[in-house]
Scaffold this motif. Sequence first.
Motif, PDB file in Angstrom:
ATOM      1  N   CYS A 298       0.879  -1.164   0.000  1.00 49.18           N
ATOM      2  CA  CYS A 298       0.000   0.000   0.000  1.00 49.18           C
ATOM      3  C   CYS A 298       0.917   1.214   0.000  1.00 49.18           C
ATOM      4  CB  CYS A 298      -0.872  -0.104   1.254  1.00 49.18           C
ATOM      5  SG  CYS A 298      -1.759   1.359   1.696  1.00 49.18           S
TER       6      CYS A 298
ATOM      7  N   ASP B 105       0.627   4.288  -1.808  1.00 42.96           N
ATOM      8  CA  ASP B 105       0.045   5.628  -1.772  1.00 42.96           C
ATOM      9  C   ASP B 105      -1.474   5.509  -1.640  1.00 42.96           C
ATOM     10  OD1 ASP B 105      -1.106   5.173  -4.306  1.00 42.96           O
ATOM     11  OD2 ASP B 105       0.698   5.861  -5.317  1.00 42.96           O
ATOM     12  N   THR B 106      -2.126   6.669  -1.567  1.00 36.86           N
ATOM     13  CA  THR B 106      -3.560   6.679  -1.279  1.00 36.86           C
ATOM     14  C   THR B 106      -4.355   5.826  -2.261  1.00 36.86           C
ATOM     15  OG1 THR B 106      -3.285   8.890  -0.420  1.00 36.86           O
ATOM     16  CG2 THR B 106      -5.537   8.218  -0.886  1.00 36.86           C
ATOM     17  N   ASN B 107      -4.094   6.002  -3.566  1.00 37.78           N
ATOM     18  CA  ASN B 107      -4.856   5.239  -4.559  1.00 37.78           C
ATOM     19  C   ASN B 107      -4.608   3.744  -4.439  1.00 37.78           C
ATOM     20  OD1 ASN B 107      -6.161   7.370  -5.679  1.00 37.78           O
ATOM     21  ND2 ASN B 107      -4.623   7.715  -7.283  1.00 37.78           N
ATOM     22  N   ASN B 108      -3.321   3.364  -4.179  1.00 37.13           N
ATOM     23  CA  ASN B 108      -3.012   1.942  -4.017  1.00 37.13           C
ATOM     24  C   ASN B 108      -3.731   1.354  -2.814  1.00 37.13           C
ATOM     25  OD1 ASN B 108      -1.435   1.542  -6.217  1.00 37.13           O
ATOM     26  ND2 ASN B 108       0.519   1.695  -5.142  1.00 37.13           N
TER      27      ASN B 108
ATOM     28  N   GLU C 247      -3.141   9.540   3.362  1.00 32.69           N
ATOM     29  CA  GLU C 247      -2.291   8.396   3.059  1.00 32.69           C
ATOM     30  C   GLU C 247      -1.848   7.648   4.324  1.00 32.69           C
ATOM     31  OE1 GLU C 247       0.349   9.281  -0.131  1.00 32.69           O
ATOM     32  OE2 GLU C 247       1.815   7.830   0.610  1.00 32.69           O
TER      33      GLU C 247
ATOM     34  N   ILE D 206      -6.553   2.425  -1.418  1.00 29.36           N
ATOM     35  CA  ILE D 206      -7.983   2.318  -1.704  1.00 29.36           C
ATOM     36  C   ILE D 206      -8.227   1.134  -2.647  1.00 29.36           C
ATOM     37  CG2 ILE D 206      -9.942   3.462  -2.847  1.00 29.36           C
ATOM     38  CD1 ILE D 206      -8.863   6.094  -1.603  1.00 29.36           C
ATOM     39  N   ASN D 207      -7.359   0.980  -3.661  1.00 28.05           N
ATOM     40  CA  ASN D 207      -7.503  -0.158  -4.575  1.00 28.05           C
ATOM     41  C   ASN D 207      -7.367  -1.482  -3.834  1.00 28.05           C
ATOM     42  OD1 ASN D 207      -7.902   1.409  -6.785  1.00 28.05           O
ATOM     43  ND2 ASN D 207      -5.775   1.333  -7.503  1.00 28.05           N
TER      44      ASN D 207
END
Length: 106
Positions: free
Chosen positions: A7, A9-12, A70, A14-15
Amino acid sequence: MSNDGKCQDTNNCINWLENSIVNEYLNYYEYSEFENLETIGKGSFGSVVRAKWKNAGNFFALKTFHKNDEITLKEVVNEIKLQKEMIFNENVIRFYGITKAGSGKF
Ligand SMILES: Nc1ncnc2c1ncn2[C@@H]1O[C@H](COP(=O)(O)OP(=O)(O)OP(=O)(O)O)[C@@H](O)[C@H]1O
């Protein structure tokens, strides 16, 4: 992203959470399935509430994270990973799943 717990960053993050739900590695509960929420504790990242699950009438501790930044998302993913690793330890409370409050917080 793969479901290996990374994990970055933020997008990773959340994904990772969303993929874990889609692939059924994590149970997802609708926030609206809970009622009678009472705050029972506060930690560095958020608060913990006691909530009644309407479907069965039993109670859960819901750990709410106040921010969606994050650092917080990494803490959410890290805590879920630790909980999943501790599944056979009777001294550690059982992790049931994840919900998302109306505000978008986990
Ligand atoms: N499953 C639970 N049942 C009852 N109370 C709980 C439960 N989980 C947490 N609490 C209460 O909520 C408080 C905050 O818990 P939380 O996990 O957010 O933070 P913490 O682990 O105490 O601290 P930190 O956030 O610094 O790691 C705890 O100190 C405890 O009093």
